[in-house]
Design a protein around this motif. Sequence first.
Motif, PDB file in Angstrom:
ATOM      1  N   VAL A 169      32.425  66.039  42.001  1.00 43.90           N
ATOM      2  CA  VAL A 169      33.044  66.254  43.313  1.00 43.90           C
ATOM      3  C   VAL A 169      31.990  66.704  44.323  1.00 43.90           C
ATOM      4  O   VAL A 169      31.954  66.227  45.462  1.00 43.90           O
ATOM      5  CB  VAL A 169      34.182  67.287  43.225  1.00 43.90           C
ATOM      6  N   HIS A 170      31.140  67.586  43.886  1.00 43.49           N
ATOM      7  CA  HIS A 170      30.090  68.052  44.788  1.00 43.49           C
ATOM      8  C   HIS A 170      29.242  66.899  45.307  1.00 43.49           C
ATOM      9  O   HIS A 170      29.024  66.763  46.514  1.00 43.49           O
ATOM     10  CB  HIS A 170      29.196  69.078  44.083  1.00 43.49           C
ATOM     11  N   GLU A 171      28.788  66.076  44.390  1.00 48.16           N
ATOM     12  CA  GLU A 171      27.923  64.970  44.803  1.00 48.16           C
ATOM     13  C   GLU A 171      28.675  63.957  45.662  1.00 48.16           C
ATOM     14  O   GLU A 171      28.101  63.340  46.563  1.00 48.16           O
ATOM     15  CB  GLU A 171      27.298  64.280  43.592  1.00 48.16           C
ATOM     16  N   ALA A 172      29.954  63.802  45.377  1.00 46.80           N
ATOM     17  CA  ALA A 172      30.760  62.882  46.189  1.00 46.80           C
ATOM     18  C   ALA A 172      30.859  63.411  47.619  1.00 46.80           C
ATOM     19  O   ALA A 172      30.721  62.664  48.589  1.00 46.80           O
ATOM     20  CB  ALA A 172      32.148  62.714  45.582  1.00 46.80           C
ATOM     21  N   ILE A 173      31.063  64.709  47.750  1.00 46.43           N
ATOM     22  CA  ILE A 173      31.149  65.306  49.088  1.00 46.43           C
ATOM     23  C   ILE A 173      29.826  65.134  49.826  1.00 46.43           C
ATOM     24  O   ILE A 173      29.791  64.739  50.988  1.00 46.43           O
ATOM     25  CB  ILE A 173      31.543  66.790  48.997  1.00 46.43           C
ATOM     26  N   VAL A 174      28.739  65.411  49.127  1.00 46.64           N
ATOM     27  CA  VAL A 174      27.428  65.248  49.754  1.00 46.64           C
ATOM     28  C   VAL A 174      27.251  63.819  50.263  1.00 46.64           C
ATOM     29  O   VAL A 174      26.833  63.591  51.399  1.00 46.64           O
ATOM     30  CB  VAL A 174      26.302  65.590  48.755  1.00 46.64           C
ATOM     31  N   TRP A 222      41.076  60.612  48.368  1.00 46.49           N
ATOM     32  CA  TRP A 222      41.389  61.894  47.731  1.00 46.49           C
ATOM     33  C   TRP A 222      40.565  63.011  48.376  1.00 46.49           C
ATOM     34  O   TRP A 222      41.079  64.089  48.675  1.00 46.49           O
ATOM     35  CB  TRP A 222      41.112  61.820  46.229  1.00 46.49           C
ATOM     36  N   LEU A 223      39.296  62.729  48.610  1.00 43.50           N
ATOM     37  CA  LEU A 223      38.440  63.738  49.253  1.00 43.50           C
ATOM     38  C   LEU A 223      38.972  64.097  50.634  1.00 43.50           C
ATOM     39  O   LEU A 223      39.075  65.272  50.994  1.00 43.50           O
ATOM     40  CB  LEU A 223      37.007  63.219  49.392  1.00 43.50           C
ATOM     41  N   LEU A 224      39.306  63.090  51.394  1.00 48.81           N
ATOM     42  CA  LEU A 224      39.696  63.317  52.788  1.00 48.81           C
ATOM     43  C   LEU A 224      41.078  63.932  52.939  1.00 48.81           C
ATOM     44  O   LEU A 224      41.307  64.734  53.853  1.00 48.81           O
ATOM     45  CB  LEU A 224      39.656  61.995  53.566  1.00 48.81           C
ATOM     46  N   THR A 225      41.980  63.536  52.054  1.00 44.96           N
ATOM     47  CA  THR A 225      43.360  64.002  52.264  1.00 44.96           C
ATOM     48  C   THR A 225      43.747  65.160  51.358  1.00 44.96           C
ATOM     49  O   THR A 225      44.732  65.836  51.640  1.00 44.96           O
ATOM     50  CB  THR A 225      44.376  62.857  52.025  1.00 44.96           C
TER      51      THR A 225
END
Lengths: 226, 226
Positions: free
Chosen positions: B18-23, B62-65
């Motif tokens: 998740v961290h890397e996806a956010i980055v 999923w990240l955005l919402t």
Amino acid sequence: MPKSTFFRLPEERRARFVHEAIVEFADRTYAEASLSQIARRASIPKGSVYQYFEDKLDLYRWLLTEEAPRLKRAFVGKPSVEGDFWSRLEDFVERGMAFLVEHPRLARLSAAAADPTANPEVRGLHKSICEAGIQELRAVLEAGAESGALHASDLDVATRFVATIIGPGLTDVVLQELGAELHEVLASDSLRKRLGPKRRRALARQAVDFIRTGLGSAKPERRKEA
Amino acid sequence: MPKSTFFRLPEERRARFVHEAIVEFADRTYAEASLSQIARRASIPKGSVYQYFEDKLDLYRWLLTEEAPRLKRAFVGKPSVEGDFWSRLEDFVERGMAFLVEHPRLARLSAAAADPTANPEVRGLHKSICEAGIQELRAVLEAGAESGALHASDLDVATRFVATIIGPGLTDVVLQELGAELHEVLASDSLRKRLGPKRRRALARQAVDFIRTGLGSAKPERRKEA
DNA sequence: TCGGCATGCGACCGACCAGTCATATGACCG
DNA sequence: CGGTCATATGACTGGTCGGTCGCATGCCGA
């Protein structure tokens, strides 16, 4: 900069290519936009594109810094010097909105400078364009401050607020007004019929009123009609 | 929606992913962002990503919402109900700015909803997020109007102006303040040291003052200090 | 007529990506 | 132990892209 060959091109070929380039870069991000696509749509072989421009960025830069501003200047004309500061600002905003309505693709291209991107070169380009726009607006507001029409404790901050209002803010309002999405709008050459001068003028006035008096006080009597 | 496998993942593996996806999604456009890159950086084989999510869009959505709003809510907390409308708005703005400063990447991810894109599905996602934000803000302003603190001839238009001020406008001002570019900021986990609560409060006040009184009249005496 | 030069042209290259799939692993169960 | 099921894994596919290269074309001057 385009290569010299580009300027020696038969008018029709060049026009067609430039048109398709504007279409492509206006409705896609720099990263999404595709030279192959532009070439296909303009019926120009891809190899030829590289006879005209160094590379993708060269074409994009030329569009953003030369072609779009040139066309915009031709449309918007010289800023008015009539009337007081606020009505001049209103004219300025109305002209910008007219450009957005009459040439949505060019307007979108001009606004692309605010797009985020991971490409450092494109970022630099975008930044310099944004900064130039900000400086221009700042000069306008400075004049307003000197004439005593405008009061801001921090003109830099104020400039940036005003810039977002008359830039993305107004664009957003116009789209809302049209009940359309950016992409539908980009598909049409002009929205003349859907947002005429009268309504534009009214929206420009609303924007300038917002900038002038904010939302905290009951509105003063309407200023003279345009 | 993530697949059920995702939720059964060992905490560390999930967190890293998740961290890397956010980055990745925070500093690149959706189109530019790469699942391969995320997988590489999280040291997770690409095939596994597809055990957790349907596809790129599924992860992004999923990240955005879900994830970004969850983390944002956790940080900003409940909106204050103390004080008059304008000081509540100031609190609201200050909290938003604090989030931007403390979690630049999450803030950028949340703001990505305003990015342009040629992908219709992503556009739809972005639009629904924007619209939700606008509605939320509109409700706030509506309350202000009912309490008599705020006067707007057209609340929809006013809402959109206010939204651009406290969104892109303030972000722009903060970056200017830091003398940094968005990408430099995204590289750091937090800017705590470079823009403390005091300065944030002052900027929030400037923004709210702008919204409240505009630039057209000499400022009234400063309201009480915070 | 010939030669040379600007340009047209599109097959091709290497890179990268989203997404798939066959195989491998290993935990749990009977 | 054998079997089954969730999961891990990375080679692979098909596609797009930016950019290159070598040949083709056609104009112009001698």
